[in-house]
Design an enzyme around this catalytic site. Structure first.
Site, short mmCIF file in Angstrom:
data_model
loop_
_atom_site.label_atom_id
_atom_site.label_comp_id
_atom_site.label_asym_id
_atom_site.label_seq_id
_atom_site.Cartn_x
_atom_site.Cartn_y
_atom_site.Cartn_z
N SER A 540 39.03 33.14 39.14
CA SER A 540 39.26 34.58 39.10
C SER A 540 38.10 35.37 39.66
CB SER A 540 39.57 35.02 37.66
OG SER A 540 40.86 34.59 37.29
N SER A 663 47.10 28.32 42.29
CA SER A 663 46.05 29.19 41.78
C SER A 663 46.62 30.56 41.44
CB SER A 663 44.90 29.30 42.77
OG SER A 663 45.36 29.58 44.06
N ASN A 666 48.36 30.11 38.08
CA ASN A 666 47.70 29.56 36.90
C ASN A 666 46.23 29.92 36.72
OD1 ASN A 666 49.98 27.86 36.00
ND2 ASN A 666 49.61 26.84 37.94
N TYR A 667 45.58 30.40 37.77
CA TYR A 667 44.14 30.59 37.66
C TYR A 667 43.64 32.01 37.92
CZ TYR A 667 43.62 25.58 37.26
OH TYR A 667 43.68 24.29 36.83
N LEU A 668 44.44 32.76 38.65
CA LEU A 668 43.93 34.08 39.04
C LEU A 668 44.44 35.14 38.08
CD1 LEU A 668 44.43 33.65 42.86
CD2 LEU A 668 42.36 33.31 41.50
#
Length: 709
Positions: A540, A663, A666-668
């Site tokens: 992030s 991403s 799930n990640y940002l």
DNA sequence: GCCTGGACTTAGTAAAAACCTT
DNA sequence: AAGGTTTTTACTAAGTCCAGGC
């Protein structure tokens, strides 16, 4: 896996990462024998160095638990709803450190979770905090009912996940339909009629004949073994060699079937579509605490042959058919329980509101449990997701301290602390996964940080003009290759040398460390901190920083390219790869053709503009002036189109083997993207498609342009 | 402590649907 | 309307992490 990814032999991105499991395979091929006794090694290692001294790290957890209990000191048992509601109100005043509420939402923090009244359950209607029904008295005929803003309400703090849960149960796989009798199976050249059970399993194999899997020894061996279990004793006696089996006609038959499906008339297709929609409407939703929520996977996985990824020792095994007797239903006691199909029974019906799943069963390959759960757009998933990003943001505020600490720990006199510190450094710097131990022989041989082995890294005192370079080369999750060369601090380098001393290639690099030890340590450093939080945090923060750096004051397509590039930086960091699309080259070519055509069109338009200008100079009348204007516009328009195409080409090329989706999903922290869109006036649709907008509805609603991760 | 089972998130690919051309 | 391409969705495997039993 070398099978699935066999077409990826040259996954290479702009940097130096490669995914090339084929070539890799050789490298690892005698692994199977070699590290049979890894665990033993580790144990041996440990006893050699004396047992690891363990400080009590669970203090904190106990404290948390106590705190949790405190909230219930009033002794409410959740049975009395009114009491419960009151309790909730009280809890509300307790600041949830985990949550960020923008001031403008502060006032509407309450959630109605009453399940006190059956007639109250009107899934489609949303209630506001006062409990008023704010339903469709709106004028519009197709007024899409107001979306429920769960993020403006309170969360449960007692560990329960819901008060009320009602659903229809799973949809089972359709029963096996025997192939027509003219579709023959041959053994050793002779036609053979198979019993239905044996035939079904045979069709699984027949359907995969064109796949690489069926050429693999392990796959064939596993398949044949399990197939034989389904055979009658006569069949078993006859069919003893898979090589003598001829599934070609079956294979043809299924190909024809799928052709026929494609060639169906519009009406037929529509009919199927409608039927699917009906099933979706009936089984695809549940009611959880007064709200109708979408279920993610309401269909039971059909039987088939197990397709593990990478060099999976169990590939080809028969994944058995799941029957109602295998199914555990979870729902509330006072809900209408789902009915098993006529003549069958569920394995169990339970009422556990400490979990989020609706249905579960045990799968036969690994013996693990599979679940039916809610869609990412649901409250229960969304809250968790939001929380995840809040934890990552808390890491942001103490990451400097943690970094200072692990750097310091590189100097520790205790080996276990040094190992922990170096591993943590990798997790932080390279966004490696934690790396749990895996059971040998049960899964493909893949590793994460804590499970790295000596053979997975190479040390170079000097390489490509840089000092102290570590070369990583290992298979990670999904057997995706991680290849990277990174210069590291001298201390890290020296430590790695030390860790590798007197070890075999297949010994653990961090022999005094595992994920449990690491996470216990992290938990002490920050509440809720685990190894994977670093991935979320670094992903992030990278996005945010890259967006700042890359966004230019150009047009929208250019800005979107910048966004995608920022996204790409994250995907590269997290090693999110994809197989280049089969049609990649062609599609690039097509784009290029379009670009060339556009260029021609542009020069034509420019020429026309020129002559129009000349014409206007001579004629000096309104009409020709107008013509010049029109031509000018045309040139501009075409220039823009050309630019757009070129940007698209760049974007696509750069994205050849990088997967942005993982991403993004799930990640940002979605609020970063939302804020960026708002700041630059980009419609959110350019960044998130419908599903993504549903999943991130909370972020879209709450983040404004100055959101800072 | 250590192991195991359970729950939940993260992952890439295959299939389906939507879109775009011809 | 067909056919090809691109995007979206479905699917399910493979991780992470934790709790509870020894």
């Amino acid at each position: 896996m070398s099978g699935d990814h066999s077409h990826n032999d040259d996954r290479i991105d702009c940097g130096s990462r490669v995914n090339d499991s084929h070539k890799h395979k050789d490298k690892y091929k005698d692994k199977e024998h070699k590290h049979k006794d890894h665990k033993k090694d580790k144990e041996r290692e440990k006893s050699k160095h004396g047992s690891s001294d363990h400080k009590d790290s669970s203090d904190k957890k106990h404290r948390d638990k106590e705190r949790e209990k405190m909230k219930h000191k009033d002794g409410s048992t959740d049975k009395h709803k009114h009491k419960d509601k009151e309790k909730r109100k009280e809890e509300k005043s307790e600041p949830e450190d985990d949550f960020y509420h923008s001031p403008k939402h502060e006032k509407s923090l309450k959630r109605e979770r009453d399940d006190d009244n059956e007639s109250d359950i009107k899934p489609k209607k949303t209630k506001n905090k006062k409990g008023e029904v704010t339903d469709g008295k709106k004028k519009g005929k197709k007024e899409p009912e107001e979306k429920w803003k769960w993020w403006e309400e309170e969360r449960y703090t007692d560990g329960s996940k819901w008060r009320f849960l009602e659903h229809k149960g799973p949809v089972f796989a359709p029963p096996y339909e025997p192939v027509p009798s003219n579709v023959k199976f041959y053994y050793d050249g002779k036609h053979m009629r198979l019993s239905p059970q044996a035939e079904e399993v045979a069709t699984f194999f027949a359907k995969m004949l064109d796949h690489d899997y069926t050429t693999k020894d392990i796959f064939r061996k596993n398949f044949f073994k399990d197939w034989r279990k389904e055979m009658t004793s006569e069949e078993k006696a006859t069919i003893t060699d898979l090589k003598k089996c001829n599934f070609a006609e079956m294979n043809e038959y299924f190909k024809a079937q799928s052709e026929a499906r494609k060639a169906m008339s519009k009406e037929e297709k529509l009919k199927i579509k409608e039927e699917n929609e009906r099933i979706l409407q009936e089984y695809g939703f549940c009611i959880m605490d007064n709200h109708k929520e979408r279920i993610a996977n309401f269909r039971i996985e059909p039987p088939g042959l197990f397709r593990g990824r990478g060099d999976h020792p169990k590939m080809g095994m028969l994944k058995r058919r799941i029957r109602p007797e295998d199914i555990i239903i979870n729902c509330s006691k006072d809900s209408k329980h789902p009915k098993p199909p006529p003549g069958t029974k569920w394995k169990e019906v339970r009422h556990d509101n400490k979990v989020t799943w609706l249905v579960s069963w045990t799968e036969n390959i690994q013996g693990s449990i599979k679940y039916i759960m809610l869609n990412p757009s649901s409250r229960i998933k969304g809250e968790k997701d939001w929380q995840k990003y809040e934890t990552a943001r808390r890491l942001k505020s103490c990451v400097d301290r943690l970094r200072a600490q692990y750097r310091d720990d590189w100097k520790s006199k205790e080996m276990r602390i040094r190992q922990r510190a170096v591993a943590l450094y990798f997790i932080d710097k390279l966004a490696l996964r934690a790396g749990n131990e895996k059971e040998e022989g049960e899964t493909a041989d893949t590793v994460g940080c804590c499970s790295l082995r000596v053979e997975h890294i190479k040390l170079y005192p000097e390489k490509d003009g840089q000092e102290y370079v570590v070369e990583f080369d290992f298979l990670g999750k999904d057997s995706i290759r991680y290849y990277n060369k990174v210069p590291v601090e001298k201390r890290v380098y020296k430590n790695l040398q030390l860790f590798m001393e007197n070890k075999e290639p297949d010994d653990d690099l961090f022999d005094r460390l595992n994920t449990s030890i690491l996470n216990k340590h992290l938990q002490e450093l920050m509440d809720g901190l685990t190894a994977k939080v670093f991935r979320t945090y670094n992903a992030s923060i990278t996005l945010q920083q890259q967006l700042k750096e890359l966004t230019t004051d150009e047009n929208i397509p250019a800005k979107i390219l910048s966004y995608n590039r920022a996204n790409r930086a994250v995907a590269i960091l997290c090693n999110h790869q994809r197989a280049p699309p089969k049609t990649f080259e062609k599609s690039m070519q097509n784009l290029q053709t379009k670009i060339d055509a556009k260029k021609d069109q542009l020069s034509d338009a420019r020429r026309e503009l020129k002559s129009a200008k000349a014409d206007a100079k001579v004629r000096r009348d309104e009409k020709s002036k107008k013509a010049v204007e029109t031509k000018k516009k045309a040139v501009q328009r075409i220039e823009e189109q050309l630019m757009k195409l070129e940007v698209q080409a760049t974007d696509r090329e750069e994205n050849k083997q990088i997967a942005l989706g993982t991403s993004k999903l799930n990640y940002l922290d979605p609020r970063i993207s939302v804020a960026w869109c708002k700041k630059w006036g980009i419609p959110i649709e350019k960044i998130y498609n419908k599903t993504q907008r549903e999943k991130f509805a909370w972020a879209i609603d709450m983040a404004d342009e100055d959101f800072e991760f």
